[in-house]
Scaffold this motif. Structure first.
Motif: not given
Length: 149
Positions: A42-45, A48-50, A70-71, A80-84
């Motif tokens: 849900e968070s990616g697709f 409202q993707p985050v 996006i930060r 861009m915030y690279l989480e992983d």
């Protein structure tokens, strides 16, 4: 071996979660991954993707990915915030990480972000050395903070 970098799709989420769990084991925090597959999808697709991601496929199998969001910096604007950035243990050293990171740079430029930021654990020498190849700036001044609500 055929390697391909592409945008992640919803159907990749179960595999991405497997890789996230592999990373958690590597980072000595296997019990810290608590996100459910449903929430991740849900968070990616969802509506409202985050987050967004690129995957690295080797011979059709997802062996790595780079997930970002996006930060907003009041000083710099959108970044861009690279989480992983994850590559499976068996595929490290084959250039997948470089291909994923290069794709992130291309994406950041295309989206007109003014930079990419991320964190790396102080003991993760392989990752630190990887980022040094990109002339990354390491900031010893800031302390990470978080709360769980």
């Amino acid at each position: 071996m055929e390697i391909r970098i592409r945008r992640a799709v919803k159907e990749d989420c179960a595999r991405l979660l497997e890789l996230i769990n592999e990373l958690a084991v590597y980072e000595k925090a296997p019990d810290e991954v608590t996100v459910t597959l449903e929430h991740f999808i849900e968070s990616g697709f969802g509506a409202q993707p985050v987050w967004w991601a690129f995957v690295a496929e080797a011979d059709g199998q997802v062996e790595g990915f780079a997930l970002y969001y996006i930060r907003y910096s009041t000083w710099k604007g959108q970044r861009m915030y690279l989480e992983d950035l994850i590559v499976t243990e068996k595929m490290r050293g084959n250039g997948l990480g470089k291909m994923l990171f290069d794709q992130l740079i291309t994406e950041a430029k295309a989206q007109q972000f003014n930079g990419i930021v991320w964190q790396v654990l102080e003991w993760n020498a392989p990752a630190i050395n990887f980022y040094k190849k990109y002339k990354a700036q390491f900031d010893p001044e800031w302390i990470n903070c978080s709360i769980t609500v």
